[in-house]
Design a protein around this motif. Structure first.
Motif, PDB file in Angstrom:
ATOM      1  N   HIS A   1       3.451  10.354  -7.245  1.00 54.06           N
ATOM      2  CA  HIS A   1       5.120  10.713  -7.823  1.00 54.06           C
ATOM      3  C   HIS A   1       4.471  10.925  -9.331  1.00 54.06           C
ATOM      4  N   GLU A   2       3.710   9.844  -9.374  1.00 52.86           N
ATOM      5  CA  GLU A   2       3.773   9.776 -11.207  1.00 52.86           C
ATOM      6  C   GLU A   2       2.619  10.803 -11.303  1.00 52.86           C
ATOM      7  N   MET A   3       1.474  10.998 -10.600  1.00 51.35           N
ATOM      8  CA  MET A   3       0.188  12.140 -10.097  1.00 51.35           C
ATOM      9  C   MET A   3       0.967  13.861 -10.477  1.00 51.35           C
ATOM     10  N   GLY A   4       2.415  13.646  -9.790  1.00 53.63           N
ATOM     11  CA  GLY A   4       3.068  15.013  -9.442  1.00 53.63           C
ATOM     12  C   GLY A   4       2.950  15.353  -8.208  1.00 53.63           C
ATOM     13  N   PHE A   5       3.068  14.913  -7.244  1.00 50.66           N
ATOM     14  CA  PHE A   5       2.617  14.971  -5.996  1.00 50.66           C
ATOM     15  C   PHE A   5       3.801  14.579  -5.190  1.00 50.66           C
ATOM     16  N   THR A   6       4.384  15.797  -4.415  1.00 45.81           N
ATOM     17  CA  THR A   6       5.118  15.837  -2.714  1.00 45.81           C
ATOM     18  C   THR A   6       4.091  13.965  -1.757  1.00 45.81           C
ATOM     19  N   VAL A   7       5.334  13.307  -1.664  1.00 47.73           N
ATOM     20  CA  VAL A   7       4.340  12.045  -0.243  1.00 47.73           C
ATOM     21  C   VAL A   7       5.351  12.220   0.515  1.00 47.73           C
TER      22      VAL A   7
ATOM     23  N   LEU B   1       1.124  -0.992  -0.228  1.00 50.90           N
ATOM     24  CA  LEU B   1       0.282   0.747  -0.216  1.00 50.90           C
ATOM     25  C   LEU B   1       1.356   1.174   0.088  1.00 50.90           C
ATOM     26  N   VAL B   2       1.642   1.342   0.997  1.00 51.47           N
ATOM     27  CA  VAL B   2       2.673   2.623   1.195  1.00 51.47           C
ATOM     28  C   VAL B   2       3.932   2.697  -0.407  1.00 51.47           C
ATOM     29  N   TYR B   3       4.142   1.504  -1.152  1.00 49.11           N
ATOM     30  CA  TYR B   3       4.472   1.781  -2.253  1.00 49.11           C
ATOM     31  C   TYR B   3       3.982   2.530  -3.165  1.00 49.11           C
ATOM     32  N   ALA B   4       2.783   2.060  -3.528  1.00 44.72           N
ATOM     33  CA  ALA B   4       1.401   1.895  -4.428  1.00 44.72           C
ATOM     34  C   ALA B   4       1.080   3.579  -3.966  1.00 44.72           C
ATOM     35  N   ILE B   5       1.177   4.539  -2.866  1.00 47.56           N
ATOM     36  CA  ILE B   5       0.701   5.626  -3.137  1.00 47.56           C
ATOM     37  C   ILE B   5       1.987   6.094  -3.105  1.00 47.56           C
ATOM     38  N   THR B   6       2.807   6.207  -2.850  1.00 48.36           N
ATOM     39  CA  THR B   6       3.804   6.374  -2.930  1.00 48.36           C
ATOM     40  C   THR B   6       3.755   6.939  -4.585  1.00 48.36           C
TER      41      THR B   6
ATOM     42  N   ASP C   1       9.330  10.617  -0.454  1.00 46.30           N
ATOM     43  CA  ASP C   1       9.871  12.484  -0.223  1.00 46.30           C
ATOM     44  C   ASP C   1      10.548  12.550   1.385  1.00 46.30           C
ATOM     45  N   GLU C   2       9.786  13.010   2.003  1.00 44.81           N
ATOM     46  CA  GLU C   2       9.592  13.335   2.861  1.00 44.81           C
ATOM     47  C   GLU C   2       8.836  12.818   4.428  1.00 44.81           C
TER      48      GLU C   2
END
Ligand code: C2E
Ligand code: MG
Ligand code: MG
Ligand code: MG
Length: 279
Positions: free
Chosen positions: A227-233, A218-223, A253-254
């Motif tokens: 990223h693919e959608m341009g968000f900082t995670v 889950l954590v991998y998929a959200i990250t 990222d953080e």
């Protein structure tokens, strides 16, 4: 079962409800006094960049020191403040205090992003846009330094209105962060629609991330998708180095969490900041 027992049970429930109502009423009165007497404090928790290991921001978290009951958690009083509308003056205090802290830090050479939590009623009922605009006018910092955190459950409650408010906030230049991601409706398509800048993975998924394959996935998929959608995670609730290392490995990222630091006063925060800069 005798009638007497049934009656006793009924009485038990109504006593319980009365007690809950009473304690809520008492808390409401106490909250009004707390606002008048200035019993709130703002703590700051560092946000760390996983690649550099450096502090890149702070999240403002409110604390209430009741003179009789001691420290009361926001988890307890924010819902009461929401129900009673007291969240509006409290939320305004938090926003102003957070911006004052940013200005204090700037004088010490600390230039960081500041994240402030926004609750449902603040988002929909207060003139949040006007408040943020006036705060930005009063202080001379880059608007993009101010990050407003809200949960997706707030936004999906009334998507059409939310989109209008978000567009107005974005036009002021502030950033939008989706808090506690994964606990609500958790649709990545919402993230795209709301055009958030950041997504924060809820700490419920971080807790077992080093042992649970499901949480890892889950954590991998959200990250990855974030990223693919341009968000900082950003990952919440990192408590040990293994969790931190996993997040680093998957290029999150953080992070925030007790592993680096608990929420602290702005004075302690600047000591931590200058301590790490000196290294
Ligand atoms: P949140 O915005 O998701 O904040 C993160 C919470 O996780 C904070 O709890 C923080 O102290 C805690 N936390 C951080 N690192 C760790 C960790 O490593 N392990 C564990 N177990 N916990 C960690 P806190 O300060 O009690 O705040 C709880 C919630 O109350 C916040 O969740 C937020 O929803 C709300 N809240 C706090 N301050 C404010 C505020 O000023 N305004 C509004 N509207 N809500 C606030
Ligand atoms: Mg938050
Ligand atoms: Mg959160
Ligand atoms: Mg959370």
């Amino acid at each position: 079962q005798s009638i007497a027992q049934g009656g006793g049970q009924l009485q038990f429930y109504s006593t319980e409800i009365n007690e809950r109502t009473l304690s809520r009423m008492r808390m409401e009165a106490d909250l009004r006094r707390a606002i008048a007497e200035d019993e709130f404090k703002l703590l700051l928790q560092p946000k760390i960049n996983l690649e550099s290991g450096k502090i890149v921001g702070a999240e403002a978290l409110i604390r209430w020191h009741d003179p009789v009951r001691g420290l009361i958690s926001p988890v307890e009083f924010i819902p009461v403040a929401e129900d009673t509308g007291l969240i509006l003056p409290i939320g305004e205090w938090v926003l102003r205090e957070a911006c004052n802290t940013m200005m204090t830090w700037r004088k010490q050479g600390i230039d960081l992003k500041m994240s402030v939590n926004i609750s449902a009623r603040q988002f929909f009922q207060a003139d949040l846009v006007a408040l943020v605009r006036s705060v930005l006018d009063e202080h001379k910092f880059e608007p993009s330094r101010l990050v407003l955190e809200m949960t997706e459950s707030i936004l999906v409650d009334d998507v059409q209105t939310a989109l209008v408010i978000l567009a107005q906030l974005r036009s002021l230049g502030v950033q939008i962060s989706i808090d506690d991601f994964g606990t609500g409706y958790s649709s990545l398509s919402y993230l795209k629609m709301f055009r958030a800048d950041e997504v924060k993975i809820d700490r419920a998924f971080i807790r077992d991330v080093t042992t649970s394959r499901e949480d890892q996935a889950l954590v991998y998929a959200i990250t990855y998708l974030g990223h693919e959608m341009g968000f900082t995670v950003c990952a919440e609730g990192v408590e040990d180095s293994e969790q931190r290392d996993y997040l680093h490995k998957i290029k999150c990222d953080e992070y925030q969490g007790f592993f680096f630091s608990k929420p602290v006063s702005h004075i302690e925060f600047s000591a931590i900041y200058h301590g790490q800069e000196a290294k």
